[in-house]
Enzyme design. Structure first.
Site, PDB file in Angstrom:
ATOM      1  N   ASP A 113      41.806  -1.102  -2.014  1.00  0.00           N
ATOM      2  CA  ASP A 113      42.463  -0.135  -1.133  1.00  0.00           C
ATOM      3  C   ASP A 113      43.987  -0.260  -1.145  1.00  0.00           C
ATOM      4  O   ASP A 113      44.654   0.013  -0.155  1.00  0.00           O
ATOM      5  CB  ASP A 113      41.946  -0.292   0.308  1.00  0.00           C
ATOM      6  CG  ASP A 113      40.484   0.093   0.443  1.00  0.00           C
ATOM      7  OD1 ASP A 113      40.018   0.924  -0.354  1.00  0.00           O
ATOM      8  OD2 ASP A 113      39.800  -0.455   1.328  1.00  0.00           O
ATOM      9  N   GLN A 114      44.534  -0.665  -2.276  1.00  0.00           N
ATOM     10  CA  GLN A 114      45.986  -0.797  -2.397  1.00  0.00           C
ATOM     11  C   GLN A 114      46.564   0.074  -3.501  1.00  0.00           C
ATOM     12  O   GLN A 114      47.735  -0.046  -3.847  1.00  0.00           O
ATOM     13  CB  GLN A 114      46.361  -2.268  -2.642  1.00  0.00           C
ATOM     14  CG  GLN A 114      46.015  -3.179  -1.479  1.00  0.00           C
ATOM     15  CD  GLN A 114      46.448  -4.614  -1.718  1.00  0.00           C
ATOM     16  OE1 GLN A 114      47.553  -4.874  -2.204  1.00  0.00           O
ATOM     17  NE2 GLN A 114      45.583  -5.561  -1.388  1.00  0.00           N
TER      18      GLN A 114
END
Length: 315
Positions: A227-228
């Site tokens: 999720d980056q």
């Protein structure tokens, strides 16, 4: 307007001078590099390039032959896709049980608004098979009884269906680096928070527990860091005082579908590029709502701002 860019991908054992050899060949034939992404993981090299070949000084067949010959010399796999090779791009959708994002994609495809074909739905549960059958889309359940996916099956299907783009439509599993690395820059996910806040599982619950007043959703490119990846689109909504997780889901799910669909269209239209981990719109890209709608943004106050002290001092 869709840009007519040619895509090159290079995958193989890492060797010194790989990038220079490929880019030099392109330069020698009048081809301009629009963007380039490359990485090395455990000795395996991957590079994806989007180039403008409109004024190249050779033919398509000759360029293919030279790039393939260079790939053979260097021991890497080189693929070239000219715009005419794929007038309609192929999307592989990965999902679990939630239907709202898959439904939004399928509706846009059926209406002709997507600008690509959804060629396959791959899921780790069978729950969405009736939806796939309704739209006559091939469906594969590659999960075991616990929903654990068979990633070798995923890679095989992605290759069989020659996927240009992989869309994680609430696919509630973490793709391993073995998959992500091969398709990095061509995987889009939607996450139920305003990233970088609340990555990982249970994002809506985290929002309630942390007492936020504004929550939201994010569509982003997937990288090997959970999720980056580079953020493409976001949507926001207010969190009521007495909100439960189910309340946030009801508010968030339509926005998840909306943000994901816009991110997919940005990618398909070549209207977004990534530089140093940040997405940017290309010149001429119009009509998108990347964040707040204009009406909400206009409702924010625009004064006061810093500077009054300096003005008084000048007087």
């Amino acid at each position: 307007m869709t840009r007519k860019l040619t895509e090159l991908t290079v995958v193989g054992d890492d060797k010194t001078g790989l990038i220079a050899r490929v880019t030099s060949l392109l330069f020698d034939h009048g081809i301009n590099i629009e963007d380039l992404d490359q990485a090395v993981r455990k000795g395996i090299f991957r590079m994806t390039m989007h180039v403008d070949a409109a004024e190249m000084t050779t033919t398509k067949d000759d360029l293919r032959e030279k790039l393939h010959a260079l790939g053979d010399e260097l021991g890497v796999d080189v693929k070239v896709r000219f715009p005419a090779d794929r007038e309609t791009k192929q999307i592989a959708v990965l999902a679990t049980k939630e239907s709202h994002c898959v439904e939004a994609l399928l509706q846009a495809w059926a209406s002709g608004d997507l600008g690509a074909d959804i060629s396959v739905i791959i899921a780790n549960h069978a729950a969405l098979k009736p939806l796939a059958d309704y739209y006559d889309i091939p469906f594969y359940d590659i999960g075991d009884e616990k929903g654990t996916p068979d990633e070798d099956a995923i890679l095989s299907l992605l290759n069989d269906y020659d996927a240009d783009l992989i869309v994680l439509a609430r696919y509630i599993r973490i793709l391993s680096p073995n998959v992500v690395f091969r398709y990095e820059g061509r995987i889009i996910n939607v996450h139920p928070s305003l990233l970088p806040s609340f990555p990982g599982a249970a994002a809506y619950r985290q929002a309630i527990e942390e007492g936020v007043r504004v929550a939201g959703v994010t569509a982003h490119y997937v990288t090997t860091d959970l999720d980056q990846g580079p953020i493409i689109t976001q949507r926001a909504f207010s969190v009521p005082d007495d909100a439960e997780v189910e309340d946030l889901q009801r508010k968030g799910q339509p926005l998840e579908a909306d943000a994901l669909l816009e991110a997919v269209q940005l990618h398909l239209n070549d209207d977004v590029t990534v530089h140093w981990g940040r997405t940017n719109l290309r010149d001429g890209a119009e009509g998108y709502q990347l964040g707040l709608p204009e009406a909400a943004d206009a409702a924010n106050p625009d004064r006061p701002i810093d500077g009054l002290a300096n003005i008084l001092a000048d007087d």
